[in-house]
Design a protein around this motif. Structure first.
Motif, mmCIF file in Angstrom:
data_model
loop_
_atom_site.group_PDB
_atom_site.id
_atom_site.type_symbol
_atom_site.label_atom_id
_atom_site.label_comp_id
_atom_site.label_asym_id
_atom_site.label_seq_id
_atom_site.Cartn_x
_atom_site.Cartn_y
_atom_site.Cartn_z
ATOM 1 N N UNK A 95 0.895 -1.276 -0.049
ATOM 2 C CA UNK A 95 0.042 0.003 -0.149
ATOM 3 C C UNK A 95 0.864 1.237 -0.028
ATOM 4 N N UNK A 96 2.058 1.134 0.662
ATOM 5 C CA UNK A 96 2.721 2.461 0.911
ATOM 6 C C UNK A 96 3.780 2.636 -0.593
ATOM 7 N N UNK A 97 3.968 1.296 -0.907
ATOM 8 C CA UNK A 97 4.872 1.306 -2.257
ATOM 9 C C UNK A 97 4.007 1.844 -3.453
ATOM 10 N N UNK A 98 2.561 1.723 -3.104
ATOM 11 C CA UNK A 98 1.724 2.192 -4.494
ATOM 12 C C UNK A 98 1.477 3.758 -4.536
ATOM 13 N N UNK A 99 2.275 4.379 -3.374
ATOM 14 C CA UNK A 99 1.849 6.039 -3.368
ATOM 15 C C UNK A 99 2.829 6.547 -4.536
#
Ligand code: DC
Length: 218
Positions: A95-99
């Motif tokens: 989820x964080x890496x998709x930002x």
């Protein structure tokens, strides 16, 4: 000219083990980009910053000095490597890496390192984006079941209480998020050599990669 080797592939394909071994043979600096996304996740979760709080995430990353020492990731002088593979981090990192903003900042750091050193970098978007002009590109795969088995063994050795079915589910979920996200998804670069390691030993994969590199540099 700097040498750069890109290794991409899904979670648990053996990228980091293999990249470390290849780095030793050719004296390359090993950059584990997944651990950088994990470190952002770790620090954000410690501070209670959600993945959709972009402003706080940017401020957090701007205050994180990250570098690699003997294959370990050091963040603001703390060796965070052992904390990064904990299930809590694995379950949230996609989820964080998709930002977009997180990716922009980390890619900037990754490219800077590659301009200074001969590197072998592993991740999801190295051959397609971060090091689009890498000297060598490899795409490492293995079946989801084989990858879950390897992760399970790794965590058991670290005395982490884990369950194989949960790991398999987490790997499949991560594959889905990583390969369907809008920004630089997990994808084989057209000019990457694909290696399916399901039925190969670590040594076989390392030898295959090393002979590809060796044949072009000698
Ligand atoms: O390789 P790993 O499992 O440690 O990666 C952790 C997560 O970070 C993974 O779910 C996808 C993300 N990642 C990414 O989006 N881009 C990269 N270059 C490396 C990792």
């Amino acid at each position: 000219m700097k040498i750069s080797v890109a290794i991409d592939g899904p979670a648990g394909a053996g990228k980091s083990t293999i990249a470390k071994m290849v780095s030793e043979r050719f004296n390359l600096m090993y950059i584990n980009t997944g651990s950088m996304y994990r470190a952002v996740t770790l620090k954000a979760m410690e501070k209670g910053i959600a993945f959709n709080d972009i402003e706080s995430l940017c401020e957090l990353i701007d205050n994180m000095e990250m570098h690699f020492e003997n294959n370990d990731l050091i963040v603001n002088e703390e060796n965070v490597s052992d904390k990064l593979t904990m299930p809590e981090i694995s379950n949230n990192v996609s989820n964080y890496a998709a930002v977009l903003e997180v990716r922009k900042k980390l890619v900037q750091i990754q490219r800077k390192i590659s301009q200074k050193y001969n590197v072998i970098m592993d991740g999801r978007d190295i051959g397609t984006f971060v090091l689009k002009y890498a000297s060598f590109k490899f795409f490492l795969t293995a079946s989801a079941e084989e990858r879950a088995k390897r992760r399970y063994k790794e965590l058991v050795l670290k005395n982490v209480d884990v369950n194989y079915e949960n790991i398999l589910e987490e790997i499949k979920k991560r594959d889905y998020i990583d390969s369907t996200r809008k920004i630089n998804p997990l994808k084989k670069a057209e000019d990457a050599i694909e290696i399916d390691s399901t039925n190969m030993s670590i040594e076989d994969v390392v030898n295959k990669i090393c002979s590809c590199i060796q044949s072009k540099i000698s």
